[in-house]
Motif scaffolding. Structure first.
Motif, PDB file in Angstrom:
ATOM      1  N   GLN A 237      -1.742 131.560  -2.829  1.00  0.00           N
ATOM      2  CA  GLN A 237      -1.700 132.912  -2.282  1.00  0.00           C
ATOM      3  C   GLN A 237      -1.293 132.940  -0.810  1.00  0.00           C
ATOM      4  N   LEU A 238      -1.278 131.795  -0.174  1.00  0.00           N
ATOM      5  CA  LEU A 238      -0.922 131.742   1.242  1.00  0.00           C
ATOM      6  C   LEU A 238       0.585 131.707   1.437  1.00  0.00           C
ATOM      7  N   SER A 239       1.031 132.310   2.530  1.00  0.00           N
ATOM      8  CA  SER A 239       2.431 132.161   2.922  1.00  0.00           C
ATOM      9  C   SER A 239       2.633 130.711   3.357  1.00  0.00           C
ATOM     10  N   GLU A 240       3.885 130.311   3.529  1.00  0.00           N
ATOM     11  CA  GLU A 240       4.147 128.936   3.934  1.00  0.00           C
ATOM     12  C   GLU A 240       3.522 128.642   5.299  1.00  0.00           C
ATOM     13  N   GLU A 241       3.601 129.601   6.212  1.00  0.00           N
ATOM     14  CA  GLU A 241       3.003 129.416   7.540  1.00  0.00           C
ATOM     15  C   GLU A 241       1.490 129.257   7.442  1.00  0.00           C
ATOM     16  N   GLU A 242       0.875 130.098   6.635  1.00  0.00           N
ATOM     17  CA  GLU A 242      -0.584 130.032   6.474  1.00  0.00           C
ATOM     18  C   GLU A 242      -0.994 128.763   5.753  1.00  0.00           C
TER      19      GLU A 242
ATOM     20  N   GLY B 282      -1.037 142.525   4.427  1.00  0.00           N
ATOM     21  CA  GLY B 282      -1.455 142.250   5.799  1.00  0.00           C
ATOM     22  C   GLY B 282      -1.935 140.817   5.926  1.00  0.00           C
ATOM     23  N   LYS B 283      -1.995 140.330   7.164  1.00  0.00           N
ATOM     24  CA  LYS B 283      -2.334 138.926   7.389  1.00  0.00           C
ATOM     25  C   LYS B 283      -3.814 138.688   7.671  1.00  0.00           C
ATOM     26  N   ASP B 284      -4.560 139.759   7.930  1.00  0.00           N
ATOM     27  CA  ASP B 284      -5.955 139.562   8.295  1.00  0.00           C
ATOM     28  C   ASP B 284      -6.733 138.871   7.188  1.00  0.00           C
ATOM     29  N   MET B 285      -6.484 139.330   5.940  1.00  0.00           N
ATOM     30  CA  MET B 285      -7.203 138.756   4.814  1.00  0.00           C
ATOM     31  C   MET B 285      -6.915 137.262   4.691  1.00  0.00           C
ATOM     32  N   GLU B 286      -5.626 136.883   4.833  1.00  0.00           N
ATOM     33  CA  GLU B 286      -5.261 135.492   4.682  1.00  0.00           C
ATOM     34  C   GLU B 286      -5.771 134.645   5.836  1.00  0.00           C
ATOM     35  N   THR B 287      -5.714 135.210   7.049  1.00  0.00           N
ATOM     36  CA  THR B 287      -6.256 134.492   8.202  1.00  0.00           C
ATOM     37  C   THR B 287      -7.734 134.238   8.003  1.00  0.00           C
TER      38      THR B 287
ATOM     39  N   GLN C 296      -1.174 126.002   8.184  1.00  0.00           N
ATOM     40  CA  GLN C 296      -2.412 126.099   8.969  1.00  0.00           C
ATOM     41  C   GLN C 296      -3.587 125.516   8.179  1.00  0.00           C
ATOM     42  N   ALA C 297      -3.651 125.884   6.906  1.00  0.00           N
ATOM     43  CA  ALA C 297      -4.727 125.376   6.058  1.00  0.00           C
ATOM     44  C   ALA C 297      -4.629 123.862   5.900  1.00  0.00           C
ATOM     45  N   LYS C 298      -3.420 123.363   5.715  1.00  0.00           N
ATOM     46  CA  LYS C 298      -3.223 121.919   5.555  1.00  0.00           C
ATOM     47  C   LYS C 298      -3.668 121.168   6.810  1.00  0.00           C
ATOM     48  N   LYS C 299      -3.386 121.728   7.967  1.00  0.00           N
ATOM     49  CA  LYS C 299      -3.795 121.099   9.225  1.00  0.00           C
ATOM     50  C   LYS C 299      -5.319 121.028   9.321  1.00  0.00           C
ATOM     51  N   ILE C 300      -5.995 122.095   8.921  1.00  0.00           N
ATOM     52  CA  ILE C 300      -7.463 122.112   8.934  1.00  0.00           C
ATOM     53  C   ILE C 300      -8.008 121.031   8.002  1.00  0.00           C
ATOM     54  N   ILE C 301      -7.399 120.909   6.822  1.00  0.00           N
ATOM     55  CA  ILE C 301      -7.844 119.903   5.858  1.00  0.00           C
ATOM     56  C   ILE C 301      -7.625 118.500   6.411  1.00  0.00           C
ATOM     57  N   GLN C 302      -6.492 118.279   7.039  1.00  0.00           N
ATOM     58  CA  GLN C 302      -6.191 116.954   7.604  1.00  0.00           C
ATOM     59  C   GLN C 302      -7.148 116.582   8.731  1.00  0.00           C
ATOM     60  N   GLN C 303      -7.641 117.590   9.439  1.00  0.00           N
ATOM     61  CA  GLN C 303      -8.562 117.343  10.557  1.00  0.00           C
ATOM     62  C   GLN C 303     -10.004 117.146  10.086  1.00  0.00           C
ATOM     63  N   SER C 304     -10.285 117.528   8.851  1.00  0.00           N
ATOM     64  CA  SER C 304     -11.639 117.397   8.311  1.00  0.00           C
ATOM     65  C   SER C 304     -11.895 115.964   7.861  1.00  0.00           C
TER      66      SER C 304
END
Length: 294
Positions: free
Chosen positions: A55-60, A20-25, A63-71
């Protein structure tokens, strides 16, 4: 004070994959919250786990990379390299699986701006009962050679982390890690020192002088006993961080320093610990500056 101090975010550290995606989100949200906390508390950078990234899918991952770039914080170092089920040592080592994993791991670390991966991974590298220690040691050397090929491709340094004997039955001291690094003698293979493991193995901080002089030491982890934050333990039970910092400064250590501590006390102790670390480092630095030559 030019030394940069960071903190490890223990997200997805060898946690079994959940359907499921909830854990990864939630993990991506944890990343965002963790970076914000470290930024607010004044850290210079964050340290993430390789396991979180892989452990993340490519889509996830995007998303994580975008958060890191914005930090405002970068993530130059990642730990928790090889999961326990992907063996580096023993009769069940799969070169194909290791190659696939190494390529994925180093590519994703590089994509978030990472420059270094810490090779502790006690579960993956521990020698099985009845297996030849000599053969296991050779397998670790072979593994580091495989790491080197991907490290060249992605511009990543791999730092061997000595682990105390409760976490691994091989490479338990900084001295042993230096010997291993010297044996393989590869440009992208270096050594990490962790105050927690050094304390448990009763290894003197003075070995770091050699590690720095010979240019093996590329990263430092700090925590007090029981993986508490520096400054959290008081009195005689506390580790002597002044001594550690004195040796690092006298040997002209130029690398990064990360607090790797229990996540349970992250929110409560995180900011106070950084204040303690910076104060202790500055006090030692000032003492060295005020020492007059004979």
């Amino acid at each position: 004070m030019n030394t940069k101090f960071g903190c490890c975010l223990i997200i997805g550290s060898f946690v079994p994959q959940t359907e499921g995606k909830d854990m990864e989100t939630d993990k991506v949200k944890q990343l965002q919250a963790g970076l914000q906390l470290l930024e607010e508390n004044g850290y210079d950078f964050a340290e993430l786990t390789v396991q979180f990234l892989t452990q993340l899918s490519e889509e996830e991952f995007q998303q994580a990379k975008k958060i890191i770039q914005q930090s405002s914080l970068n993530i130059p170092v990642c730990n928790s390299f090889i999961p326990p089920q992907l063996k580096v040592v023993g009769p069940t080592v799969s070169i194909i699986e290791l190659d696939d994993y190494l390529d994925l791991a180093m590519r994703r670390v590089r994509e978030i701006g990472g420059e270094q991966i810490i090779f502790g991974s006690g579960g993956a590298r521990t020698i099985p009962v009845g297996f030849s220690k000599k053969q296991g040691y050779e397998q670790i050397k072979q593994f580091l050679c495989r790491c080197e090929s991907y490290a060249v491709k992605y511009g990543i340094t791999i730092a061997i982390e000595p682990l105390n004997k409760l976490e691994s039955n091989i490479i338990n001291t900084v001295e042993e890690a230096i010997s291993l690094a010297e044996e393989v003698n590869l440009p992208h293979i270096k050594v990490l020192a962790d105050s927690y493991h050094m304390d448990l193995e009763n290894e003197s901080f003075t070995i770091l002088k050699r590690a720095i002089k010979d240019e093996w030491l590329s990263h430092v982890h700090i925590s007090d006993r029981e993986r508490r934050f520096p400054g959290e333990v008081e009195g005689k039970e506390a580790m002597n961080f002044s001594k550690l910092f004195l040796i690092l400064q006298e040997a002209n250590y130029r690398g990064l320093i990360s607090s790797e501590c229990n996540a349970a006390s992250l929110v409560d102790e995180n900011a106070l610990s950084l204040q303690f670390v910076k104060r202790t480092w500055s006090t030692v630095e000032g003492g060295i500056a005020n020492v007059k030559p004979d």
